[in-house]
Scaffold this active site. Structure first.
Site, short mmCIF file in Angstrom:
data_model
loop_
_atom_site.label_atom_id
_atom_site.label_comp_id
_atom_site.label_asym_id
_atom_site.label_seq_id
_atom_site.Cartn_x
_atom_site.Cartn_y
_atom_site.Cartn_z
N GLY A 167 -4.69 -3.33 -4.18
CA GLY A 167 -3.88 -4.55 -4.08
C GLY A 167 -4.74 -5.78 -4.30
O GLY A 167 -4.99 -6.18 -5.44
N GLY A 168 -5.21 -6.38 -3.22
CA GLY A 168 -5.95 -7.65 -3.28
C GLY A 168 -7.04 -7.67 -4.34
O GLY A 168 -7.15 -8.64 -5.12
N HIS A 170 6.44 2.18 -1.79
CA HIS A 170 5.36 1.41 -1.15
C HIS A 170 5.83 0.98 0.24
O HIS A 170 7.00 0.65 0.43
CB HIS A 170 5.02 0.19 -2.01
CG HIS A 170 3.77 -0.50 -1.56
ND1 HIS A 170 3.74 -1.31 -0.44
CD2 HIS A 170 2.51 -0.47 -2.04
CE1 HIS A 170 2.50 -1.76 -0.28
NE2 HIS A 170 1.73 -1.26 -1.22
N GLU A 206 5.55 -1.68 1.81
CA GLU A 206 6.18 -3.00 1.86
C GLU A 206 7.63 -2.92 1.39
O GLU A 206 8.50 -3.63 1.88
CB GLU A 206 5.37 -4.00 1.02
CG GLU A 206 4.06 -4.34 1.70
CD GLU A 206 2.93 -4.78 0.76
OE1 GLU A 206 3.19 -5.07 -0.42
OE2 GLU A 206 1.77 -4.80 1.23
N GLY A 248 -4.10 -4.60 2.97
CA GLY A 248 -4.26 -6.06 3.03
C GLY A 248 -4.95 -6.54 4.30
O GLY A 248 -4.93 -7.73 4.60
N SER A 280 -7.09 -1.74 1.23
CA SER A 280 -8.34 -2.50 1.26
C SER A 280 -9.47 -1.81 0.49
O SER A 280 -10.64 -1.91 0.87
CB SER A 280 -8.76 -2.79 2.71
OG SER A 280 -7.77 -3.57 3.35
N GLU A 300 -1.55 5.65 1.54
CA GLU A 300 -1.82 4.26 1.92
C GLU A 300 -1.53 4.06 3.40
O GLU A 300 -0.38 3.77 3.77
CB GLU A 300 -0.93 3.32 1.10
CG GLU A 300 -1.23 3.32 -0.38
CD GLU A 300 -0.97 1.95 -0.99
OE1 GLU A 300 -1.87 1.43 -1.63
OE2 GLU A 300 0.12 1.40 -0.79
N ASN A 337 -2.11 -3.07 -8.05
CA ASN A 337 -0.78 -3.49 -7.59
C ASN A 337 -0.84 -4.98 -7.30
O ASN A 337 -1.39 -5.40 -6.29
CB ASN A 337 -0.43 -2.69 -6.31
CG ASN A 337 0.86 -3.16 -5.67
OD1 ASN A 337 1.61 -3.93 -6.26
ND2 ASN A 337 1.12 -2.67 -4.45
N TRP A 338 -0.28 -5.76 -8.23
CA TRP A 338 -0.37 -7.22 -8.09
C TRP A 338 0.60 -7.76 -7.05
O TRP A 338 0.57 -8.94 -6.73
CB TRP A 338 -0.11 -7.90 -9.44
CG TRP A 338 -1.19 -7.71 -10.46
CD1 TRP A 338 -2.32 -6.94 -10.36
CD2 TRP A 338 -1.25 -8.32 -11.77
NE1 TRP A 338 -3.07 -7.03 -11.51
CE2 TRP A 338 -2.44 -7.86 -12.39
CE3 TRP A 338 -0.41 -9.18 -12.47
CZ2 TRP A 338 -2.80 -8.26 -13.69
CZ3 TRP A 338 -0.77 -9.58 -13.76
CH2 TRP A 338 -1.96 -9.12 -14.34
N LYS A 339 1.51 -6.92 -6.57
CA LYS A 339 2.52 -7.35 -5.58
C LYS A 339 3.25 -8.59 -6.10
O LYS A 339 3.42 -8.73 -7.31
CB LYS A 339 1.87 -7.56 -4.22
CG LYS A 339 1.05 -6.34 -3.78
CD LYS A 339 0.66 -6.34 -2.35
CE LYS A 339 -0.12 -5.05 -2.06
NZ LYS A 339 -0.43 -4.90 -0.65
P1 PGA Z 1 -4.68 -3.79 -0.56
O1 PGA Z 1 -3.23 -3.26 -0.98
O2 PGA Z 1 -5.68 -3.19 -1.51
O3 PGA Z 1 -4.59 -5.29 -0.68
O4 PGA Z 1 -4.92 -3.34 0.83
C1 PGA Z 1 -3.05 -1.94 -1.42
C2 PGA Z 1 -1.58 -1.70 -1.69
O5 PGA Z 1 -0.74 -2.21 -0.93
O6 PGA Z 1 -1.22 -0.99 -2.63
#
Ligand code: PGA
Length: 269
Positions: free
Chosen positions: A243-244, A104, A106, A182, A222, A176, A19-21
Site C-alpha cells: 500500500g503506502g 480487501h 477496507e 497502514g 506495512s 493481510e 495498491n494505491w487505494k
Molecule cells: P500498507 O497497505 O502497505 O500501506 O500497509 C497494504 C494494503 O492494504 O494492501
C-alpha cells in the site's frame, strides 16, 4: 499454526502488487506510473499497480509496452446490468486491467464486501479473464483471541470453495493482517510465514497439494523497502501487496529489486 506446513510452495515466481487505494486521480496518476516504470526497470518478477477506477485509462496509457501490469481494487459481481455505481470485470478488461484485488479488508469494513460477495466477484473476474487477488486477514483482537486460523479458514472457504482447479490456477491469495495495514506494524517473518503456510494448507484441503503449491501467496501490511527482503525470503511467501510504499517509486522499486534478487539467487523455482 497447525495444518499445512507440509505442503511446500512451488514458488511460481514473485508477484509484487502496488495498491494505491484512494490516492492519485487522473491528474497525478500518470506521473506516478511513469516514475514507477522508470524505477523498476526490467524486473524478473511480475509487477502490477492498482490505481483507482478513474485513473485506470490514464495509467494504462503509460504502462503500454512496459513490464508493469495494470490492476484494479475491486470489481462488480456481474458483467453488466442494473448495478448503479459498480464497475464490471469486463469493463476493467476493456481498459487493459489484468489483476483485480478482491475482498480487501477496507472493502469488507467500509463497503460491505462479504465472503459471499467476494466469491461472486472472483467468479465474475475469472469469467472476464482477470486474475483475482483474494485478500484475507485477521484483526488484532481476533489474533489475540486465537481466532486467526478459524477466520482465515472461513474466508478462504467462503471465497474460493467450489472453484475448479483451472479457475484456481488464476487466483493469488494475499495474507493481510488488518493490524499491519497502514500501521507500520509489520507481522514478523515468523508470523507471516506461519500464517501463509497455514493458508497453503487450507488450499490443499480445499483443492489439492499441487494447486496449493502453485498458488501465489502474497504478504501485505506495512511491507517496505527495509523489511521486504526478509518477508519475501520466507518459503511460503511469493510476493507482496504493497500500500503506502507503492506511492513512493523508489521504495516500491526497492521491494521489486528485493524480489528480483531472491528470484536470481534461486530462492524461487
Ligand atoms: P500498507 O497497505 O502497505 O500501506 O500497509 C497494504 C494494503 O492494504 O494492501
Amino acid at each position: 499454526m497447525s495444518g499445512g506446513a507440509q505442503v511446500r510452495a512451488l514458488q511460481p515466481g514473485y508477484l509484487i502488487v502496488g495498491n494505491w487505494k484512494m490516492n492519485k486521480g487522473p491528474a497525478e496518476a500518470p506521473a506516478l506510473a511513469d516514475a514507477i516504470v522508470g524505477a523498476v526497470g526490467s524486473p524478473r518478477c511480475a509487477v502490477a499497480i492498482c490505481p483507482s477506477f478513474v485513473s485506470l485509462p490514464a495509467v494504462m496509457a503509460r504502462l503500454e509496452g512496459s513490464p508493469v501490469a495494470l490492476g484494479a481494487q475491486t470489481c462488480a459481481t456481474a458483467q453488466s446490468g442494473a448495478f448503479t455505481g459498480e464497475v464490471s470485470p469486463t469493463m476493467l478488461s476493456e481498459v487493459g486491467v489484468r489483476y483485480v484485488i478482491l475482498g480487501h479488508s477496507e472493502r469488507r469494513q467500509h463497503s460491505g464486501e462479504t465472503d459471499a460477495s467476494v466469491a461472486a466477484r472472483i467468479r465474475a473476474a475469472l469469467d472476464a479473464g482477470l486474475r483475482p487477488i483474494l485478500c484475507v486477514g485477521e484483526s488484532e483482537a481476533q489474533r489475540e483471541c486465537g481466532e486467526t486460523e478459524a477466520l482465515l479458514s472461513s474466508q478462504l472457504k467462503g471465497a474460493l470453495g467450489g472453484l475448479s482447479g483451472d479457475q484456481m490456477a488464476k487466483v493469488a491469495v494475499a495474507y493481510e493482517p488488518i493490524w499491519a495495514i497502514g500501521t507500520g506494524k509489520t507481522a514478523t517473518e515468523a508470523q507471516a510465514e506461519a500464517t501463509c503456510a497455514f493458508i497453503r494448507g487450507q488450499l490443499s484441503e480445499l483443492f489439492d497439494d499441487d494447486i496449493a503449491a502453485g498458488t501465489p501467496i502474497l504478504y501485505g501490511g506495512s511491507m517496505n523497502a527495509q523489511n521486504a527482503a526478509g518477508l519475501l525470503s520466507c518459503p511460503n511467501i511469493n510476493g507482496g501487496l504493497v500500500g503506502g510504499a507503492s506511492l513512493k517509486p523508489d521504495d516500491f522499486a526497492a521491494i521489486v529489486a528485493a524480489a528480483d534478487r531472491l528470484e536470481a539467487e534461486n530462492h524461487v523455482g
